[in-house]
Write an enzyme that holds these catalytic residues in place. Structure first.
Site, PDB file in Angstrom:
ATOM      1  N   ASP A 158       0.760  -1.216   0.102  1.00 41.68           N
ATOM      2  CA  ASP A 158       0.065  -0.192   0.025  1.00 41.68           C
ATOM      3  C   ASP A 158       0.742   1.351   0.000  1.00 41.68           C
ATOM      4  OD1 ASP A 158      -2.057   1.833   0.203  1.00 41.68           O
ATOM      5  OD2 ASP A 158      -2.769   0.812   2.198  1.00 41.68           O
ATOM      6  N   GLY A 205      -5.745   3.472  -7.546  1.00 44.90           N
ATOM      7  CA  GLY A 205      -5.968   3.652  -8.813  1.00 44.90           C
ATOM      8  C   GLY A 205      -5.347   4.884  -9.448  1.00 44.90           C
ATOM      9  N   ASP A 226     -10.716   3.800  -1.083  1.00 44.80           N
ATOM     10  CA  ASP A 226     -11.441   2.841  -0.122  1.00 44.80           C
ATOM     11  C   ASP A 226     -12.798   2.707  -0.353  1.00 44.80           C
ATOM     12  OD1 ASP A 226      -8.782   2.831   0.586  1.00 44.80           O
ATOM     13  OD2 ASP A 226      -9.256   3.093   2.698  1.00 44.80           O
TER      14      ASP A 226
END
Ligand code: GLA
Length: 401
Positions: A158, A205, A226
């Site tokens: 992440d 994205g 999210d």
């Protein structure tokens, strides 16, 4: 080597044969680039949507138990993924340790593996994770080796604080390249362990990740920010995937984020829309609820074999929008046996009848259709079909010649 022979050996058809042979030589780079994971979209569970920071060893074990007892494992769910907040500090040698919520990660992995499941973990290319815990920056190889030694099978990586490092790059292009390099670095570190580990990119994205996610070794990449347990969030993300189908396929999937099914913020029809849409999208199916307290209707939604078969179809051809008219969305994907999965979605707050024509999915003449959620064969149909679709609901069809 005589030059004539050299010329011959390098002639185009032979070069092609050589390239194919090289691909299959044990230990060759090409082999190493394609670990045998994610041939179909990964299925499993992730801790974040329901437990967030409250995740610990006991909860993870309970989820593994419930994945088996609920029938989810037998329906195809495999990965039990620990998201953020498991991390402690590094020791003097730089080795990462789990915090006191996870007293023995290797023992936990053994427990999960003992149930026929696999264990996933989470980190960041930055110095800190999104929740402010220790990231992998500067310790990529060391962390990959630690994960492999623990028996980890899946890594969600992440971006989080790596964004700060990117800011100092000098230009947007240089920042972008830094990010690609950071993901590639961890990909190579995972490959070096020799353990098949799913590599799941999470950077919300940005920068059209679908165009380069596979090139940095990603088996899946988040295409969005999210998700939250709300109909508007789920549909905004799900229907926002239009146009991305061509970037997904076996071993590299678009990931519109984890499931919220069973978390309580949507009704049954809305969760049915969620499952249908994610399966049409060939999305990773990572349940995000508490598996140990599921109602029967949640289990039924998560384990519907015909819906899962669409998601897991071996062709890996993600659905795309066929048409949309405000309150109606029609999506379809082609399946390996030549049939099509068709989703007819009603976005209104009240039921409506939505008309489709099988011709718009490329069918000529009569078709054989099955209403999947109703579990009902509709027989042979020609031309138009009127589907009665509940408010915020879906009619999901499997259609063949
Ligand atoms: C980001 C990710 C989430 C979750 C949290 C954990 O927000 O997008 O899916 O992993 O970080 O901190």
């Amino acid at each position: 080597m005589p030059s004539v022979f050299r010329r011959k050996i390098l002639s185009t058809p032979l070069l092609f044969v050589w390239a194919i042979l090289l691909m299959f030589l044990p230990g060759s780079e090409c082999m190493a680039q394609t670990p045998p994971v994610a041939a179909t979209p990964p299925m499993g569970w992730n801790s974040w949507n329901h437990f967030a920071r409250k995740i610990d060893d006991a909860i993870v074990r309970a989820q593994a138990d419930a994945m088996v007892s609920s029938g989810m494992r037998d329906a195809g769910y495999v990965y039990i993924n620990i998201d953020d907040t498991w991390e402690a500090e590094r020791d003097a040698q730089g080795v990462i340790h789990a915090n006191n919520k996870f007293p023995d990660m290797k023992a936990l992995a053994d427990y999960v593996h003992g149930k026929g499941l696999k264990l996933g973990i989470y980190s960041s290319p930055g110095a800190k994770t999104c929740a402010g815990f220790e990231g992998s920056y500067g310790h990529e190889e060391q962390d990959a080796q630690t994960y492999a030694a623990w028996g980890i099978d899946y890594l969600k990586y992440d971006l989080c604080s790596f964004g700060k490092i990117m800011e100092s790059a000098g230009s947007p292009e240089a920042a972008h390249q830094l990010m690609l390099d950071a993901y590639t670095k961890m990909h190579n570190a995972l490959l070096k362990t020799g353990r098949p580990i799913v590599f799941s990119l999470c950077q919300y994205g940005a920068d059209a990740v679908w165009r380069w996610g596979a090139s940095v070794g990603g088996n899946a990449w988040r295409t969005t920010g999210d998700i939250s347990d709300k109909y508007w969030s789920m549909t905004q993300i799900g229907f926002g995937q239009a146009g991305l189908a061509k970037f997904a396929g076996p071993r590299h999937w678009n990931d519109p984020d984890m499931l919220e099914v069973g978390n309580g913020g949507m009704n049954l029809e809305e969760y049915r829309t969620h499952m249908s849409l994610w399966s049409l999208l060939a999305a990773p199916l990572l349940a995000g609820n508490d598996l140990s307290t599921m109602k029967p209707e949640t289990i039924a939604l998560l384990t519907n074999r015909e819906v899962i078969a669409i998601d897991q179809d071996r062709l890996g051809q993600q659905a795309d929008r066929v048409r949309a008219e405000g309150s109606q969305e029609i999506w379809a994907r082609t399946l390996a046996d030549g049939s099509k999965a068709v989703g007819i979605f009603n976005l209104f707050d009240w039921p409506q009848t939505i008309e489709i024509n099988f011709g718009e999915f490329g069918f000529k003449g009569s078709v054989k259709a099955r209403d999947i959620w109703a579990g009902k064969d509709l027989g042979r149909l020609t031309g138009e079909y009127k589907a009665r679709v509940p408010s915020h609901g879906v009619v999901l069809l499997r259609v063949s010649e």
